[in-house]
Design an enzyme around this catalytic site. Structure first.
Site, PDB file in Angstrom:
ATOM      1  N   ASP A  16      23.999  51.310  -8.864  1.00  0.00           N
ATOM      2  CA  ASP A  16      23.788  50.206  -9.919  1.00  0.00           C
ATOM      3  C   ASP A  16      22.525  50.907 -10.837  1.00  0.00           C
ATOM      4  O   ASP A  16      21.785  51.580 -10.510  1.00  0.00           O
ATOM      5  CB  ASP A  16      23.358  48.738  -9.427  1.00  0.00           C
ATOM      6  CG  ASP A  16      23.014  47.567 -10.323  1.00  0.00           C
ATOM      7  OD1 ASP A  16      23.752  47.942 -11.394  1.00  0.00           O
ATOM      8  OD2 ASP A  16      22.585  46.640  -9.867  1.00  0.00           O
ATOM      9  N   ASN A  64      33.187  42.745 -12.341  1.00  0.00           N
ATOM     10  CA  ASN A  64      33.036  43.492 -13.391  1.00  0.00           C
ATOM     11  C   ASN A  64      33.783  43.592 -14.798  1.00  0.00           C
ATOM     12  O   ASN A  64      33.672  43.707 -15.835  1.00  0.00           O
ATOM     13  CB  ASN A  64      32.899  45.164 -13.264  1.00  0.00           C
ATOM     14  CG  ASN A  64      31.695  45.222 -12.498  1.00  0.00           C
ATOM     15  OD1 ASN A  64      31.789  46.109 -11.380  1.00  0.00           O
ATOM     16  ND2 ASN A  64      30.488  44.744 -12.765  1.00  0.00           N
TER      17      ASN A  64
HETATM   18  C1  IPE Z   1      26.715  50.172 -12.366  1.00  0.00           C
HETATM   19  O1  IPE Z   1      25.776  50.163 -13.374  1.00  0.00           O
HETATM   20  C2  IPE Z   1      27.878  50.462 -12.704  1.00  0.00           C
HETATM   21  C3  IPE Z   1      28.930  49.509 -12.776  1.00  0.00           C
HETATM   22  C4  IPE Z   1      28.747  48.266 -12.367  1.00  0.00           C
HETATM   23  C5  IPE Z   1      30.164  49.716 -13.155  1.00  0.00           C
HETATM   24  P1  IPE Z   1      25.515  48.809 -14.343  1.00  0.00           P
HETATM   25  O2  IPE Z   1      26.735  48.961 -15.524  1.00  0.00           O
HETATM   26  O3  IPE Z   1      25.661  47.389 -13.695  1.00  0.00           O
HETATM   27  O4  IPE Z   1      24.116  49.008 -15.001  1.00  0.00           O
HETATM   28  P2  IPE Z   1      23.043  47.894 -15.257  1.00  0.00           P
HETATM   29  O5  IPE Z   1      22.854  47.101 -13.937  1.00  0.00           O
HETATM   30  O6  IPE Z   1      23.549  47.069 -16.439  1.00  0.00           O
HETATM   31  O7  IPE Z   1      21.815  48.773 -15.739  1.00  0.00           O
HETATM   32  C1  IPE Z   2      27.552  45.769  -8.694  1.00  0.00           C
HETATM   33  O1  IPE Z   2      26.476  45.920  -9.679  1.00  0.00           O
HETATM   34  C2  IPE Z   2      28.794  46.466  -8.660  1.00  0.00           C
HETATM   35  C3  IPE Z   2      28.839  47.911  -8.926  1.00  0.00           C
HETATM   36  C4  IPE Z   2      27.685  48.534  -8.702  1.00  0.00           C
HETATM   37  C5  IPE Z   2      29.956  48.600  -9.127  1.00  0.00           C
HETATM   38  P1  IPE Z   2      26.725  44.750 -10.720  1.00  0.00           P
HETATM   39  O2  IPE Z   2      25.701  45.555 -12.063  1.00  0.00           O
HETATM   40  O3  IPE Z   2      27.982  44.366 -11.365  1.00  0.00           O
HETATM   41  O4  IPE Z   2      25.893  43.471  -9.983  1.00  0.00           O
HETATM   42  P2  IPE Z   2      25.316  42.466 -10.433  1.00  0.00           P
HETATM   43  O5  IPE Z   2      26.204  41.583 -11.663  1.00  0.00           O
HETATM   44  O6  IPE Z   2      23.826  42.766 -11.021  1.00  0.00           O
HETATM   45  O7  IPE Z   2      25.172  41.492  -9.176  1.00  0.00           O
HETATM   46 MG    MG Z   3      24.223  46.289 -12.614  1.00  0.00          MG
END
Ligand code: IPE
Ligand code: IPE
Ligand code: MG
Length: 232
Positions: A16, A64
């Site tokens: 994340d 997502n």
């Molecule tokens: C994790 O990074 C990757 C995916 C969920 C695909 P994020 O895209 O959630 O990055 P933040 O949490 O917005 O920084």
């Molecule tokens: C969890 O991250 C999913 C992945 C890393 C792919 P998110 O960024 O989607 O999770 P939330 O929304 O912060 O809980």
């Molecule tokens: Mg995230």
């Protein structure tokens, strides 16, 4: 201290913080995801070097899809592209690639890249890389229960049988789940399998995570007292 107790068979990572990493640099979110994939590449080999047999990574959750369509389609392209482009490297490094999640709803080119990566690395056995893509823990439990009932309409359902119907049934539960980016939640990851996983959280954003930080997480894991509800 029991040595086996502190061996990590299965390391799971919630990767994340890609978006925030990009934002801090004034870059589009997709460049954060691209940087995140590079981190993953390094970490697969670092995990292999440390004798970890199974590495699972949360790459795209069933929730997502609610992100802007540009980000979603960018993630699909990135995923399909890397699954193809890195296949030879992964094979050479003896990495078996597997996927957990629903294939339904994914674009054809992604499903094709997944099938190909799985079949071409089937015989690799130094480490299994399980990419949780279009994965949701609740969905996995529901899908498994429904498949079990469809195939065994008259049999009572128990834990061992259900386990056999999970997306990747033949791997141990995660010993350690690492989440980067300072969030303290599981976000629907490995809900069935996490019952006795140790959890490790770090503020580091995923693209900045490296093998030294992995070692710090492993050191923390080694200090844990895994009791499984018993006394010692
Ligand atoms: C994790 O990074 C990757 C995916 C969920 C695909 P994020 O895209 O959630 O990055 P933040 O949490 O917005 O920084
Ligand atoms: C969890 O991250 C999913 C992945 C890393 C792919 P998110 O960024 O989607 O999770 P939330 O929304 O912060 O809980
Ligand atoms: Mg995230």
């Amino acid at each position: 201290m029991n040595k086996k107790e502190h061996a990590i068979d299965h390391l799971a990572i919630i990767m994340d913080g890609n978006g925030r990493w990009a934002k801090k640099r004034g870059l589009p979110r997709l460049l954060g995801h691209r940087a995140g994939v590079r981190t993953l590449e390094n970490l697969v080999y670092a995990a292999k070097d440390r004798g970890i047999r199974y590495l699972s990574v949360y790459a795209f959750s069933s929730e997502n899809w609610t992100r802007p369509s540009m980000e979603v389609s960018g993630l699909m392209k990135l995923f399909g592209y890397y699954a193809r482009k890195k296949l030879n490297d992964l094979k050479r490094e003896d990495v078996r690639v597997r996927f957990a999640g629903r294939r339904e709803g994914l674009p054809d080119f992604v499903v094709e890249a997944m099938d190909r990566a799985e079949s071409e690395t089937l015989k690799c056995s130094s480490i299994d890389l399980i990419a949780c893509f279009n994965y949701g823990g609740r969905q996995e439990i529901l899908d498994s229960v429904n498949r079990f009932i469809a195939e065994n309409p008259d049999k009572p359902l128990d834990e061992d049988s259900l386990r056999g119907y999970m997306y990747v049934p033949d791997i141990p539960d995660p010993d350690l789940i690492v989440r980067t980016s300072g969030e303290f939640r599981l976000s629907n990851f490995w809900l069935w399998q996490c019952s006795y996983s140790e959890l490790y959280f770090t503020d580091v954003l995923w693209p900045d995570f490296d093998s030294q930080m992995l070692d710090t997480a492993i050191e923390s894991f080694k200090m844990r007292d895994r009791r499984y509800g018993g006394l010692r």
